[in-house]
Design a protein around this motif. Structure first.
Motif, short mmCIF file in Angstrom:
data_model
loop_
_atom_site.label_atom_id
_atom_site.label_comp_id
_atom_site.label_asym_id
_atom_site.label_seq_id
_atom_site.Cartn_x
_atom_site.Cartn_y
_atom_site.Cartn_z
N PHE A 408 23.68 -66.41 18.26
CA PHE A 408 24.77 -65.64 17.68
C PHE A 408 25.44 -66.42 16.54
O PHE A 408 25.83 -65.83 15.53
CB PHE A 408 25.79 -65.22 18.75
CG PHE A 408 26.78 -64.23 18.21
CD1 PHE A 408 26.39 -62.92 17.94
CD2 PHE A 408 28.07 -64.61 17.91
CE1 PHE A 408 27.28 -62.01 17.40
CE2 PHE A 408 28.98 -63.71 17.36
CZ PHE A 408 28.57 -62.40 17.10
N ASP A 409 25.54 -67.74 16.69
CA ASP A 409 26.11 -68.56 15.60
C ASP A 409 25.32 -68.36 14.31
O ASP A 409 25.87 -68.45 13.21
CB ASP A 409 26.09 -70.06 15.95
CG ASP A 409 27.04 -70.41 17.08
OD1 ASP A 409 28.11 -69.79 17.16
OD2 ASP A 409 26.71 -71.32 17.87
N LEU A 410 24.04 -68.09 14.44
CA LEU A 410 23.20 -67.92 13.24
C LEU A 410 23.61 -66.68 12.45
O LEU A 410 23.56 -66.66 11.23
CB LEU A 410 21.72 -67.76 13.63
CG LEU A 410 21.03 -68.91 14.34
CD1 LEU A 410 19.60 -68.51 14.72
CD2 LEU A 410 20.99 -70.15 13.46
N ILE A 411 24.02 -65.64 13.16
CA ILE A 411 24.25 -64.36 12.48
C ILE A 411 25.72 -63.99 12.32
O ILE A 411 26.05 -63.01 11.67
CB ILE A 411 23.52 -63.21 13.22
CG1 ILE A 411 24.04 -63.10 14.66
CG2 ILE A 411 22.01 -63.40 13.19
CD1 ILE A 411 23.69 -61.77 15.31
N LYS A 412 26.60 -64.82 12.89
CA LYS A 412 28.03 -64.48 12.90
C LYS A 412 28.60 -64.09 11.52
O LYS A 412 29.26 -63.06 11.40
CB LYS A 412 28.83 -65.65 13.51
CG LYS A 412 30.14 -65.19 14.14
CD LYS A 412 30.67 -66.23 15.10
CE LYS A 412 31.49 -67.26 14.35
NZ LYS A 412 31.86 -68.40 15.15
N PRO A 413 28.33 -64.86 10.46
CA PRO A 413 28.92 -64.47 9.17
C PRO A 413 28.29 -63.23 8.54
O PRO A 413 28.76 -62.73 7.52
CB PRO A 413 28.66 -65.70 8.28
CG PRO A 413 28.22 -66.79 9.18
CD PRO A 413 27.59 -66.12 10.35
#
Ligand code: LLP
Length: 420
Positions: A408-413
């Protein structure tokens, strides 16, 4: 093993007094592993040599900016050398007072300058006259006076990798010697600028100290020029001391380094600043990875590990050599191997044609001297979440200081734009 804080005890690799094997049983690889004990020893090696001198250490945050690492360094009394608003933000998170922070870098933005002025940093190291005028403009708007040091480019060869030499005339850094006096004069005409001193940084991973001495010799003339106009308050001689990367390598310790430059330092009522990064945190960190697969292609042996260039890019980027050792000591016959990661390009390697004992899949490797310019240069290339960072405290407790990133950190922005 002649690396600080590393030894095999009953064939098991210990780092900072703790079994690395035990840590791999708790935390999934790959991860960075740091030792508070080694970090403190590095700092003390500097302190031993500077104790009777007016020398202030300003740790270079770019080398490793993990908040827990910064906090330990702050507790030991070091100031901080930053190069971005992000690094300033990190320092503020751990309550570093502004007057313990200096700001270097050739491309400071208006926003970053304002952020630093509002937090009353000790000084800006300015690298061009345009930057000087911009700082004046912003300081005027904020109705403050901005302290500055001039970073000079002394044109010296530090005898290191070309990508990390910074004081040669063809490098983008600092102000050329022929513009030094003119820059002093300009600074003195600006009402919202307070000129405090000057300095330089000639490069990184310097193990031959002759360039350090050459820079100090060259500075005598800069000091003379400066003193014509103002009393020199800060003389900043940068960072750059190298560390051991190879088993057989012998490099100067922080104490050796300071002792060798002491006779060349200017005397009198001024503060000499040093900006060490790598030599503080480099030896205090290693990177642990697991062998996923072993394969032999056309007679060439590959150890394919679960870590990759996105975590530790130094071998790919600078062809840098890092010592790599098994975490269980092996007597098996050495093999010539390439140690590579899962990323889809050939530059994804940690070592080429390296002699390592024959190993098995699922065994672990330690990549040494990885505390500096390791995690900070990591990326998410190939959509790989960045690894965790783990600390061995002085009391030998092990604690996580950065979680492994999630998918999820990969796609958060990006995720919020899907429905637009
Ligand atoms: N001060 C300034 C202005 C710098 O530019 C640097 C590093 C330092 C201090 C700290 O130097 P140190 O003591 O760490 O050598 N990514 C490269 C190293 C880049 C160094 C850039 N400047 C590497 O992995 O080797």
């Amino acid at each position: 093993m002649n690396f600080e804080g590393l030894e095999y005890k009953n064939t098991i690799l210990h780092f900072g007094g703790k079994s690395v094997l035990e840590i791999t049983q708790t935390f999934p690889t790959p991860f960075y592993l740091y030792s508070e004990e080694i970090l403190e020893k590095r700092i003390e090696s500097y302190y031993e040599a500077i104790k009777d001198h007016n020398i202030q250490l300003m740790y270079s945050v770019k080398a490793n900016s993990n908040l827990s690492i910064l906090k330990m360094i702050h507790k030991k009394g070091l100031g901080f050398d930053i190069v971005s608003g992000g690094e300033l933000f990190r320092c503020l998170q751990i309550h570093v007072p502004g007057n313990q922070i200096i700001f270097s870098g050739v491309g400071k933005t208006e926003e970053e300058i304002e952020f630093a002025l509002k937090n009353k940093i000790l000084f800006f190291s300015i690298e061009s006259q345009s930057e000087l005028y911009l700082i004046e403009k912003i300081a005027k708007r904020l109705q403050v006076v901005a302290p500055i040091n001039i970073r000079v480019n002394p044109d010296i060869n530090p005898k290191t990798h070309p990508y990390i030499s910074t004081g040669l005339k063809e490098n983008k850094f600092g102000i050329s010697a022929d513009q030094f006096e003119d820059t002093i004069q300009t600074a003195l005409t600006l009402k919202h600028i307070e000129l405090c001193g000057f300095g330089y940084h000639i490069g990184s991973q310097i193990t031959d100290l002759s360039s350090k001495i050459e820079a100090l010799e060259k500075s005598k003339n800069f000091i003379k020029i400066f003193n014509k106009y103002k009393k020199l308050q800060f003389f900043d001689i940068g960072g750059g001391l190298g560390i051991q990367y190879k088993k057989e390598e012998k490099v100067p310790s922080p104490k050796d380094f300071i002792e060798s430059i002491l006779p060349y330092l200017p005397k009198g009522d001024l503060t000499i600043l040093l900006e060490p990064g790598r030599s503080i945190i480099g030896p205090a960190g290693i990177y642990i990875s697991k062998i996923l697969y072993i394969k032999n292609n056309y007679g060439k042996l590959f150890y394919i590990v679960d870590g990759a260039m996105n975590d530790l890019i130094r071998p790919s980027l600078y062809n840098a050599y890092h010592e790599i050792i098994p975490i269980i000591e092996k007597q098996d016959l050495p093999q010539i191997v390439d140690i590579v990661g899962p990323i889809c390009e050939t530059s994804d390697f940690f070592a080429k044609n390296r002699l390592l004992p024959l190993m098995q899949e699922n065994e672990f490797l330690a990549i040494l001297s990885a505390g500096a310019y390791g995690f900070v240069m990591s990326s998410q290339y190939n959509s790989r979440p960045r690894p965790s960072e783990i600390l061995i405290k002085k009391n030998h407790q092990v604690q996580i200081i950065r979680e492994k990133e999630t998918y999820f950190d990969l796609i958060k922005p990006e995720i919020k734009f899907l429905n637009e």
